[in-house]
Each structure stands twice: as C-alpha cells, then as structure tokens.
Design an enzyme around this catalytic site. Structure first.
Site, short mmCIF file in Angstrom:
data_model
loop_
_atom_site.label_atom_id
_atom_site.label_comp_id
_atom_site.label_asym_id
_atom_site.label_seq_id
_atom_site.Cartn_x
_atom_site.Cartn_y
_atom_site.Cartn_z
N THR A 97 0.89 -1.23 0.00
CA THR A 97 0.11 0.01 0.09
C THR A 97 1.02 1.29 0.03
OG1 THR A 97 -1.60 -1.38 1.42
CG2 THR A 97 -1.75 1.13 1.24
N LYS A 172 -7.02 1.38 -3.07
CA LYS A 172 -6.67 0.70 -1.88
C LYS A 172 -6.57 1.71 -0.86
CE LYS A 172 -4.78 -2.03 0.95
NZ LYS A 172 -5.55 -2.94 1.73
N LYS A 241 0.18 4.53 8.63
CA LYS A 241 0.67 5.21 7.18
C LYS A 241 -0.41 5.13 6.06
CE LYS A 241 1.68 1.60 4.81
NZ LYS A 241 1.07 0.74 3.87
P1 NAP Z 1 5.21 -6.44 7.66
O1 NAP Z 1 4.81 -7.63 8.06
O2 NAP Z 1 5.51 -5.21 8.19
O3 NAP Z 1 6.42 -6.64 6.59
C1 NAP Z 1 7.26 -5.62 5.82
C2 NAP Z 1 8.09 -5.79 4.99
O4 NAP Z 1 8.62 -4.55 4.45
C3 NAP Z 1 9.21 -6.70 5.60
O5 NAP Z 1 9.55 -7.61 4.73
C4 NAP Z 1 10.15 -5.72 5.99
O6 NAP Z 1 11.48 -6.17 6.05
C5 NAP Z 1 10.21 -4.84 4.76
N1 NAP Z 1 10.76 -3.59 4.99
C6 NAP Z 1 10.34 -2.53 5.84
N2 NAP Z 1 10.89 -1.59 5.81
C7 NAP Z 1 11.81 -1.85 4.71
C8 NAP Z 1 12.96 -0.87 4.12
N3 NAP Z 1 12.98 0.60 4.41
N4 NAP Z 1 13.71 -1.25 3.08
C9 NAP Z 1 13.40 -2.74 2.84
N5 NAP Z 1 12.45 -3.43 3.19
C10 NAP Z 1 11.58 -2.89 4.47
O7 NAP Z 1 4.05 -5.74 6.61
P2 NAP Z 1 3.09 -6.72 5.82
O8 NAP Z 1 1.76 -6.81 7.03
O9 NAP Z 1 3.37 -7.92 5.39
O10 NAP Z 1 2.66 -5.31 4.90
C11 NAP Z 1 3.18 -5.20 3.63
C12 NAP Z 1 2.52 -4.12 2.74
O11 NAP Z 1 1.10 -4.73 2.51
C13 NAP Z 1 2.06 -2.90 3.52
O12 NAP Z 1 2.20 -1.76 2.64
C14 NAP Z 1 0.86 -2.93 3.96
O13 NAP Z 1 0.12 -1.61 4.21
C15 NAP Z 1 0.36 -3.76 2.95
N6 NAP Z 1 -0.99 -4.68 3.50
C16 NAP Z 1 -1.07 -5.32 4.51
C17 NAP Z 1 -2.13 -6.31 4.81
C18 NAP Z 1 -2.09 -6.97 6.06
O14 NAP Z 1 -3.23 -7.53 6.56
N7 NAP Z 1 -1.01 -7.09 6.77
C19 NAP Z 1 -3.24 -6.38 4.29
C20 NAP Z 1 -3.32 -5.72 2.80
C21 NAP Z 1 -2.23 -4.86 2.49
P3 NAP Z 1 12.07 -6.73 7.43
O15 NAP Z 1 11.62 -8.25 7.49
O16 NAP Z 1 13.74 -6.90 7.25
O17 NAP Z 1 11.52 -5.98 8.57
#
Ligand code: NAP
Length: 294
Positions: A97, A172, A241
């Site tokens: 997102t 989104k 965010k």
């Molecule tokens: P998450 O569990 O917090 O994982 C974040 C990912 O991004 C990890 O691989 C992290 O690496 C990486 N990351 C963070 N900062 C970084 C940086 N500066 N440089 C490189 N890599 C970085 O997040 P998530 O829940 O999977 O969500 C991912 C995306 O999908 C977000 O945009 C979120 O808003 C969206 N989303 C989430 C959901 C949900 O239910 N969780 C649903 C729909 C959409 P590390 O492992 O090294 O920390």
C-alpha cells in the site's frame, strides 16, 4: 518457465511467495533481514538473493510487497537496488500500500528501462493471502495487466482492473479508510461495553449477530478478544501510514475526510503510547489504558 523475483517476506509477502513457489514458478526471494529469505529458500523451491539487484537479474516478473513508499523506493534505487538490473520487457508489480505519487515515480523510473510497471495492491488479511483470496486492484497498461494475470491469479481472486496507473493505489487507500474506521469503531464500542459492565466476548458476540457484522469483524474477533495473545496480523503503524496517505490524497483531490483525520490522530497517539508494532486492534488497548485521546 516464468522467472519471478519476490521482494519482501513480511506478514503478507511470506504466504504470497509461498503460493508462487507451490505453483512451480522459478522463484528468487529477497528480504531486508536476510534470515527470512534464507529460511524461505530452505523450506521452498526458491533461491534467496542477497540484494534486490541480485534477485531481479534475469527475472520476467518482479513483485514488491514491502512496508511503505520508502521501502519500495529503496528496494529499487538504494544500494544494491533492483532498478539497474531491470531489463526491457520485464513486468513489475507493486502489491503493497503506497501513494499514487510513488506509483508515478516508479512507473517513470522503470518505464525508462522498458519495464511495464503495474500498481496491484491487495485488500484482505494474512489468512486471505495464504488462501489466495486477496482482492487485487491492478492498474496501468491493460496489456501488461493481461500478461501478468496468471501470476496475479496465483496470489488472489478476484483480480480487478482499475484502469490508469495509480488507480489501484488510490482505490486501496479509499477502501482502507473504511477498514480503519471499522477498527476504530469496534475498539471504541468494545471499551464502552466493558466500562458498562458487559463482558468483552458477550459484546463481541452481539456485534457479530447484529446488523453491523462484517467479515473484518469476524476475522478480527480473536485479536480484539485476546489482545497480545494472537499473532500480529496488521501492524498499527502501517494503519497510520495508510491514513496519512489517504489524507494526502484527499488534500490533493479536494475531498474532506473528517473521520479519517480523527482516526489517524488516535493511531498517532497509540503509537506514541508504544503500540506501533502491535496489531491494529490494539487501538482498543490504547483506549482501555485511559490515556485521553488527542
Ligand atoms: P510487515 O509484516 O511489517 O512486513 C514489511 C516488509 O517490508 C518486511 O519484509 C520488511 O523487511 C520490509 N521493509 C520494511 N521497511 C523496509 C525498508 N526500509 N527497506 C526494505 N524493506 C523494508 O508488513 P505486511 O503486513 O506484510 O504489509 C506489507 C504491505 O502490504 C504494506 O504496505 C501493508 O500496508 C500492505 N497490506 C498489509 C495487509 C495485512 O493484513 N498485513 C493487508 C493488505 C495490505 P524486514 O523483514 O527486514 O523488516
């Protein structure tokens, strides 16, 4: 065989990449913290890359599923970034997102190398990601979306075509203003019920059997009822965010979002109180703590 590079093995990325591996794609994964990529490669038919550059070299399709705008821009343009290794004809999907502005930036950076960039964010939970039932909002060149449809179908259903580049990202943010309003509403209502002497799970049962029941409330039940005991599904910081980006979009297009503005302030206060890495349902915990909202 289609070669896929998948960047970002967070809560969502992990099951999504797992589905691609299960479907037999030739998969290379990269994650900022390398242990996650190495573990993934040890458990699936996949290679772990040390940098985004290494991951995307020779890939037909590149998928980013990273936390926020900065993370995806860094993965492309930072040290060891993917951009320089992207070659003409590659398809690139960003599924996290991010803002429509970031989509525009990536589209022009990647377009300069002959790469088709598609914003394809997803709506749905970690469970939906594992079950391939994410709703995918793809936008950009229609032919590029068509070419990538088979890969996207491994990750979710339905795959909706939103139109021009950036429309997926905007949609989104639109849908998440509702999701985060629901989260705020459930948090407040639950704490009100508890303070009025009604047991938490009784109140939640009533929610689910009333006119307000929604899939979001059903799959978040455990998180709301047993805070801290259930794995984090969506970090509160990411919700903040989303609302920041939605409010920026609203300013840009001239829309008023008074409710999202308040919800964003409450999330900011909850982050200041130490709940940033907790599940978004911790808004209820924050309200329970008795700290006055902003
Ligand atoms: P998450 O569990 O917090 O994982 C974040 C990912 O991004 C990890 O691989 C992290 O690496 C990486 N990351 C963070 N900062 C970084 C940086 N500066 N440089 C490189 N890599 C970085 O997040 P998530 O829940 O999977 O969500 C991912 C995306 O999908 C977000 O945009 C979120 O808003 C969206 N989303 C989430 C959901 C949900 O239910 N969780 C649903 C729909 C959409 P590390 O492992 O090294 O920390």
């Amino acid at each position: 065989m289609t070669k896929i590079a998948f960047l970002g093995l967070g809560r969502m990325g992990l099951p999504m990449a797992g589905n691609l591996a299960a479907d037999g794609y030739e998969l290379t994964v990269w994650n900022r913290s390398p242990a996650k990529a190495e573990d993934f490669a040890a458990q699936h038919r996949a290679r772990a890359a040390a940098t985004p550059y290494d991951a995307v070299s020779g890939a037909d399709v590149v998928i980013t599923m990273l936390a926020d705008d900065r993370a995806v821009l860094d993965a492309y343009t930072g040290e060891g970034g993917a951009l320089e290794a992207m070659s003409e004809g590659t398809l690139a999907f960003d599924m996290g997102t991010v803002s429509p502005d970031t989509v525009g930036r990536l589209r022009s950076l990647l377009g300069g190398r002959g790469v088709d960039f598609v914003d394809a964010p997803v709506s749905g939970s970690v469970t939906a990601a594992a079950a391939r039932s994410l709703t995918i909002m793809a936008a950009g060149d229609a032919d590029a979306v068509h070419r990538g449809r088979e890969v996207l179908s491994s990750l979710g259903d339905p795959v909706l075509y939103l139109g021009e580049s950036g429309a997926g990202s905007a949609m989104k943010l639109v849908v998440n203003t509702i999701v985060h309003s629901l989260n705020q509403a459930v948090s407040e209502a639950l704490v009100l019920a508890e303070r009025a002497g009604i047991e938490r799970s009784t109140a939640y049962s009533v929610f689910l059997n009333s006119a307000v029941s929604a899939p979001f409330m059903q799959y978040r039940r455990e998180a709301f009822e047993r805070p801290g005991e259930v794995p984090v599904a969506f970090r509160l910081e990411l919700a903040a965010k989303d609302l920041r980006l939605a409010l920026e979009l609203a300013d840009k297009v001239g829309a008023e979002l008074p409710q999202a503005r308040v919800n964003r302030e409450v999330l900011g206060a909850a982050m200041a109180a130490g709940f940033g890495d907790a599940d978004e349902s911790a808004v209820a915990q924050y309200l329970r703590s008795g700290t006055p909202p902003p």
